[in-house]
Write a protein that holds these residues in place. Structure first.
Motif, PDB file in Angstrom:
ATOM      1  N   ALA A 109      51.572  31.581  34.481  1.00 19.31           N
ATOM      2  CA  ALA A 109      52.306  30.594  33.680  1.00 19.31           C
ATOM      3  C   ALA A 109      53.384  31.289  32.859  1.00 19.31           C
ATOM      4  O   ALA A 109      54.374  30.678  32.465  1.00 19.31           O
ATOM      5  N   TYR A 181      57.600  22.801  22.745  1.00 18.87           N
ATOM      6  CA  TYR A 181      56.615  23.610  23.470  1.00 18.87           C
ATOM      7  C   TYR A 181      55.256  23.400  22.816  1.00 18.87           C
ATOM      8  O   TYR A 181      55.100  23.597  21.605  1.00 18.87           O
ATOM      9  N   ASN A 188      45.963  28.166  22.122  1.00 16.34           N
ATOM     10  CA  ASN A 188      46.075  29.575  21.828  1.00 16.34           C
ATOM     11  C   ASN A 188      47.201  29.712  20.792  1.00 16.34           C
ATOM     12  O   ASN A 188      48.336  29.360  21.102  1.00 16.34           O
ATOM     13  N   ASP A 216      51.871  23.447  28.086  1.00 19.18           N
ATOM     14  CA  ASP A 216      51.317  24.687  28.657  1.00 19.18           C
ATOM     15  C   ASP A 216      49.794  24.544  28.609  1.00 19.18           C
ATOM     16  O   ASP A 216      49.202  24.459  27.529  1.00 19.18           O
ATOM     17  N   SER A 245      47.790  27.437  35.426  1.00 23.34           N
ATOM     18  CA  SER A 245      47.514  28.834  35.759  1.00 23.34           C
ATOM     19  C   SER A 245      46.126  28.976  36.359  1.00 23.34           C
ATOM     20  O   SER A 245      45.204  28.251  35.968  1.00 23.34           O
ATOM     21  N   ARG A 255      47.734  36.825  39.184  1.00 24.44           N
ATOM     22  CA  ARG A 255      49.046  36.413  38.692  1.00 24.44           C
ATOM     23  C   ARG A 255      49.581  35.197  39.464  1.00 24.44           C
ATOM     24  O   ARG A 255      50.684  35.215  40.005  1.00 24.44           O
TER      25      ARG A 255
HETATM   26  C1  LIG Z   1      48.918  29.416  26.190  1.00 20.07           C
HETATM   27  C2  LIG Z   1      49.163  30.409  27.262  1.00 20.07           C
HETATM   28  N1  LIG Z   1      50.197  30.227  28.088  1.00 20.07           N
HETATM   29  C3  LIG Z   1      50.473  31.082  29.072  1.00 20.07           C
HETATM   30  C4  LIG Z   1      49.696  32.203  29.266  1.00 20.07           C
HETATM   31  C5  LIG Z   1      50.047  33.154  30.383  1.00 20.07           C
HETATM   32  O1  LIG Z   1      49.115  33.024  31.383  1.00 20.07           O
HETATM   33  P1  LIG Z   1      49.303  33.619  32.845  1.00 20.07           P
HETATM   34  O2  LIG Z   1      48.248  34.625  33.007  1.00 20.07           O
HETATM   35  O3  LIG Z   1      49.107  32.420  33.737  1.00 20.07           O
HETATM   36  O4  LIG Z   1      50.682  34.165  32.960  1.00 20.07           O
HETATM   37  C6  LIG Z   1      48.611  32.451  28.428  1.00 20.07           C
HETATM   38  C7  LIG Z   1      47.791  33.643  28.593  1.00 20.07           C
HETATM   39  O5  LIG Z   1      46.928  33.972  27.841  1.00 20.07           O
HETATM   40  C8  LIG Z   1      48.334  31.516  27.406  1.00 20.07           C
HETATM   41  O6  LIG Z   1      47.294  31.669  26.563  1.00 20.07           O
END
Ligand SMILES: Cc1ncc(COP(=O)(O)O)c(C=O)c1O
Length: 430
Positions: A109, A181, A188, A216, A245, A255
């Motif tokens: 992602a 966003y 997170n 996301d 993801s 990935r």
């Molecule tokens: C909120 C959020 N978005 C995107 C990502 C990136 O994830 P990816 O491993 O799919 O690149 C993370 C990874 O911890 C995440 O916590």
């Protein structure tokens, strides 16, 4: 904007955008947190050892032996067609009805974030982001010289009234917003989830101000209670760009992530992806495709949920029993993270080296704010350590916080605080 380092002999040659490329707080901590005697509550690493590694290894071996000529070849920039069909099936668990044609497979992602920012953001453009926000997104936004404006969160997720006020203020100032966003589910770093009622309000406000939403959602299927939340994208396909993801539901090392976008945006994303990487790894994509086609992936996600729930419980119990008065924290119903607020006058960033000396690591809150606030906060992850280690880590952390409180009381609040950016729960918490 940060200045380039004086010790870097190439400083005068960099593009202006490189000034925003500075190491995250997490990176600086990782080296120390990786020492075996340190209990790391810092990283958000999924516990991939819980996968049936022998079965996955056998599957990958057969894939290369049987279909090596495809698996090891270039693929299309948009990503493998059958994998995109599987991705639509995965997203349907969150109420999303999508065509595989509107999905672009990305290198996690994270690359989806990069491509979206690349196609939408000119230097100085405004992105709205939760306060706090995922540090990797803030890094990407900084690298494209975006102006990140934060909107507060509480225990029920992004605060709609604050979103409306921010949009109204920016409009009065004549500034347009490129997108909002948000990590609405098991956020997170805050661990909170946007309630159903607020989801409708946020979409309504974004429609009123004609703002796109980047949703996301890497943790959406890792909930500890009931059915998955309905994605924002499920209710407004033209306004919401959705990021998914397999990092947390299968394995982060593969990935493989994706973006689901309105058709016209999807076309731009494919062109941007092509110029960035030609195509995502065929090897990883076909491994994921095969895994989804042949392995009990729904059962595996259930196992992950149970594992993370046990660890979440271990962390919340330990916090409850051991942390000194005046500390508060969120109670995640899924995902990987607990967000702790320290008593007034404490500074989690200043405290971090002392915590490392006591063999416990966390991420200071400041990394999750683009505006330098967040000193009173820290992110704790429960995803990786075993429950016994989590308990030991919290025991050590509680001792460090007690010492800080004593210091503050002795020296009269010398440890700085600053605005918290995280507010108490609003009246509409359900
Ligand atoms: C909120 C959020 N978005 C995107 C990502 C990136 O994830 P990816 O491993 O799919 O690149 C993370 C990874 O911890 C995440 O916590």
């Amino acid at each position: 904007m940060e200045q380039h380092s004086r010790t870097d002999a190439y400083t005068d040659r960099y593009a202006a955008r490189a000034a925003g490329m500075v190491p995250s707080e997490i990176r600086a901590l990782f080296a120390m947190a990786a020492r075996p005697e340190v209990v790391s509550l810092a990283g958000g690493m999924p516990y991939v050892s819980a996968l049936p590694l022998d079965a996955v290894g056998g599957m990958v071996g057969e894939l290369v032996a049987g279909k090596g000529a495809d698996v090891l070849q270039y693929g299309s920039a948009q990503g493998d067609g059958q994998l995109r069909e599987h991705i639509c099936e995965v997203m349907s668990l969150e109420g999303i009805q999508a065509s595989a044609d509107d999905v672009v497979v990305t290198v996690g992602a994270q690359q989806a974030l990069d491509l979206i920012t690349k196609i939408f953001i000119d230097p100085g453009d405004v992105i709205l982001a939760e306060a706090p926000s995922y540090v990797g997104a803030l890094g990407t936004f900084a690298s494209y010289q975006a102006d990140v404006v934060h909107v507060p969160l509480d225990n029920a997720g992004l605060v709609p009234s604050a979103l409306r006020e921010t949009l109204a203020r920016l409009r009065r100032e004549g500034r347009s917003v490129k997108f909002l966003y948000s990590v609405p589910t098991f956020q997170n770093p805050a661990g909170v989830t946007l309630t159903t009622a607020r989801r409708a309000q946020i979409l309504e406000i974004c429609a009123e101000y004609d703002v796109l939403v980047v949703e996301d959602n890497p943790y959406g299927l890792l909930g500890f209670e009931g059915e998955p939340m309905r994605a924002l994208r499920a209710d407004d396909p033209d306004r919401v760009i959705y990021l998914g993801s397999f990092s947390k539901t299968i394995a982060s090392g593969l990935r493989v992530g994706w973006v689901l976008a309105p058709h016209a945006v999807r076309a731009k994303l494919v062109l941007a992806a092509e110029s960035a990487i030609l195509c995502p790894s065929n090897f990883s994509q076909l491994a994921v495709r095969e895994y989804l086609a042949t392995q009990p992936w729904r059962e595996q996600i259930k196992d992950f949920r149970e594992l993370y729930r046990t660890r979440r419980d271990a962390m919340l119990d330990a916090l409850e029993q051991l942390m000194p008065d005046g500390c508060t924290w969120t109670r995640p119903s899924g995902g990987f993270f607990v967000w702790v607020t320290l008593p007034e006058g404490l500074d989690a960033k200043a405290m971090a080296p002392r915590a490392i000396a006591e063999r416990v690591a966390y991420v200071p809150g400041t990394g999750f704010f683009a505006d330098g606030t967040g000193h009173r906060h820290m992110r704790l992850s429960y995803c990786f350590p075993e429950p016994g280690r989590i308990r030991e880590g919290i025991r050590r952390l509680a001792g460090v916080v007690e010492d800080e409180i004593r210091l503050r009381d002795t020296f009269g609040g010398a440890v700085t605080g600053g605005s918290t950016g995280f507010q108490a729960p609003g009246p509409d918490v359900v």
